[in-house]
Design a protein around this motif. Structure first.
Motif, PDB file in Angstrom:
ATOM      1  N   THR A  97       0.822  -1.275  -0.084  1.00  0.00           N
ATOM      2  CA  THR A  97       0.304  -0.242  -0.128  1.00  0.00           C
ATOM      3  C   THR A  97       1.305   1.276  -0.004  1.00  0.00           C
ATOM      4  O   THR A  97       0.971   2.478  -0.674  1.00  0.00           O
ATOM      5  N   THR A  98       2.044   1.100   1.545  1.00  0.00           N
ATOM      6  CA  THR A  98       2.183   2.431   1.056  1.00  0.00           C
ATOM      7  C   THR A  98       3.669   2.287  -0.479  1.00  0.00           C
ATOM      8  O   THR A  98       3.978   3.708  -0.263  1.00  0.00           O
ATOM      9  N   LYS A 111      -1.890   9.200   1.417  1.00  0.00           N
ATOM     10  CA  LYS A 111      -1.569   9.281   2.652  1.00  0.00           C
ATOM     11  C   LYS A 111      -2.739   9.817   3.293  1.00  0.00           C
ATOM     12  O   LYS A 111      -2.863   8.873   4.514  1.00  0.00           O
ATOM     13  N   ARG A 115      -6.741   7.944   7.256  1.00  0.00           N
ATOM     14  CA  ARG A 115      -5.346   6.993   9.099  1.00  0.00           C
ATOM     15  C   ARG A 115      -5.496   5.990   8.960  1.00  0.00           C
ATOM     16  O   ARG A 115      -6.242   4.919   8.749  1.00  0.00           O
ATOM     17  N   TRP A 116      -4.750   5.997   9.797  1.00  0.00           N
ATOM     18  CA  TRP A 116      -3.518   4.756  10.059  1.00  0.00           C
ATOM     19  C   TRP A 116      -3.853   4.035  11.173  1.00  0.00           C
ATOM     20  O   TRP A 116      -3.506   4.827  12.305  1.00  0.00           O
ATOM     21  N   THR A 119      -0.502  -1.502  12.755  1.00  0.00           N
ATOM     22  CA  THR A 119      -0.157  -3.113  12.010  1.00  0.00           C
ATOM     23  C   THR A 119      -0.455  -4.587  13.388  1.00  0.00           C
ATOM     24  O   THR A 119      -0.282  -4.719  14.617  1.00  0.00           O
ATOM     25  N   TYR A 259      -5.858   0.640   7.628  1.00  0.00           N
ATOM     26  CA  TYR A 259      -5.939   2.132   7.745  1.00  0.00           C
ATOM     27  C   TYR A 259      -7.777   2.139   7.624  1.00  0.00           C
ATOM     28  O   TYR A 259      -8.966   1.039   7.314  1.00  0.00           O
ATOM     29  N   GLU A 305       1.629   6.245  12.281  1.00  0.00           N
ATOM     30  CA  GLU A 305       1.354   7.139  10.934  1.00  0.00           C
ATOM     31  C   GLU A 305       2.887   8.059  10.874  1.00  0.00           C
ATOM     32  O   GLU A 305       3.326   7.836   9.301  1.00  0.00           O
ATOM     33  N   VAL A 308       4.682   5.580   8.585  1.00  0.00           N
ATOM     34  CA  VAL A 308       3.973   5.010   7.210  1.00  0.00           C
ATOM     35  C   VAL A 308       5.039   5.972   6.633  1.00  0.00           C
ATOM     36  O   VAL A 308       5.238   5.719   4.979  1.00  0.00           O
TER      37      VAL A 308
END
Length: 326
Positions: A97-98, A111, A115-116, A119, A259, A305, A308
């Motif tokens: 994704t990133t 991004k 909102r992150w 994990t 997210y 965040e 990321v």
């Protein structure tokens, strides 16, 4: 009766709300897996969704919706444009994704539109060769690359510029190979197809994750040259040497996490951050991790965040080196 049920629900789920905030009460929760059934994102939604319900963090089973397309781009666009304020929605994500966000693969996306949350572990990268390969160490492999870059092809299950490709570049750079564009990488539809091509002699090395390589190692088809982890992995995975212990300071972890919609309320966001953290720290999840080759990686809320942000910055730098970004 409805008032009694509401009161009970508020008591049950208040644990996941920050002090002084109005408790968010989850309803019919949903997890979007941005791919078809099977694979890492689907695994993330289904396994975490089951744990959320089994641990009584949510009142109803989590609905899993498979929304494939654009390497996660279709799901990202759906959340941003149509589900932006949905407090009951979470979306599976990973290093892929990133990577795509860093490379601008999701048109018009950034991004900051979501909102992150956090994990739930990491799938560490591996570089492997066929069982009968004369190469036995990672330095030997990169010496062969330096001598004749066109004679060594790496296979992976992601597109050119994707995570499997970037892991090779991270390791090559750490080994002192500075011409990223000279590294030969061949993209396949998945790790299984990439290994098949390796075993058929069509490519010379494989870049993937420990979970997808394990079955081929157990069957005797693959020889893992290095795991891209800080230190040897626990349990049965400790037989595989790290790149670092071979003098190549390369680490590549395919994190898995979630997210949420960018317009999610602060109360719901705090609930989901704490909910995912609770799952991650549970004995239930430790068993899932052990069974599936997932390794510890804990980042939640603001810490996630920041993580990321760094992932995207590092990927942008590598992508420029191979000409994918200007």
């Amino acid at each position: 009766m409805k008032k009694l049920i509401a009161a009970a629900a508020a008591t049950l789920f208040a644990t996941f709300a920050p002090a002084g905030a109005m408790a968010f009460e989850p309803g019919n929760t949903e997890c979007i897996a941005p791919a078809n059934a099977g694979g890492g994102w689907d695994f993330t939604c289904r396994q975490v969704g089951k744990a959320l319900y089994d641990l009584k963090i949510v009142p109803n089973p989590v609905q899993v919706t498979n929304l494939a397309g654009g390497g996660g781009g279709v799901a990202f666009a759906e959340v941003v444009s149509k589900r932006n304020g949905d407090d009951n929605l979470i979306v599976a994500a990973s290093s892929a994704t990133t990577t795509r966000l860093a490379q601008g693969a999701f048109p018009g996306a950034s991004k900051d539109q979501v909102r992150w949350l956090g994990t739930i572990g990491a799938d560490y990268g591996v570089i492997a060769v066929a069982k009968d390969s004369p190469i036995s160490t990672l330095p030997e492999l990169f010496e062969a690359v330096k001598e004749n870059p066109s004679a060594v092809s790496f296979a992976g299950g992601s597109a050119v510029g994707g995570w499997d490709h970037l892991k090779v570049l991270i390791a090559a750079k750490a080994a002192g190979f500075n011409d990223a564009r000279a590294i030969k990488y061949v993209a396949f539809e998945g790790g299984g197809e990439a290994v098949t091509q390796l075993l058929g002699g069509h490519v010379q090395a494989f870049s993937g994750d420990i979970s997808e390589a394990k079955g081929f190692v157990d069957s005797g088809d693959l020889k893992v040259l290095a795991v891209l982890a800080e230190e040897r992995l626990p349990g049965e995975f400790d037989r595989f040497p790290t790149a670092k212990e071979q003098g190549i300071d390369a680490v590549g972890a395919n994190w898995r996490g979630f997210y949420a919609p960018g317009g999610m309320s602060d109360e719901a966001y705090d609930f989901w951050v704490e909910a995912i953290k609770t799952v991650y720290e549970s004995d239930t999840w430790k068993e899932v991790m052990a069974a599936n080759g997932l390794m510890p990686l804990s980042r939640f809320g603001g810490d996630f965040e920041a993580f990321v942000d760094q992932q995207i910055a590092d990927t942008e730098e590598l992508s420029r080196e191979i000409g994918l970004l200007q």
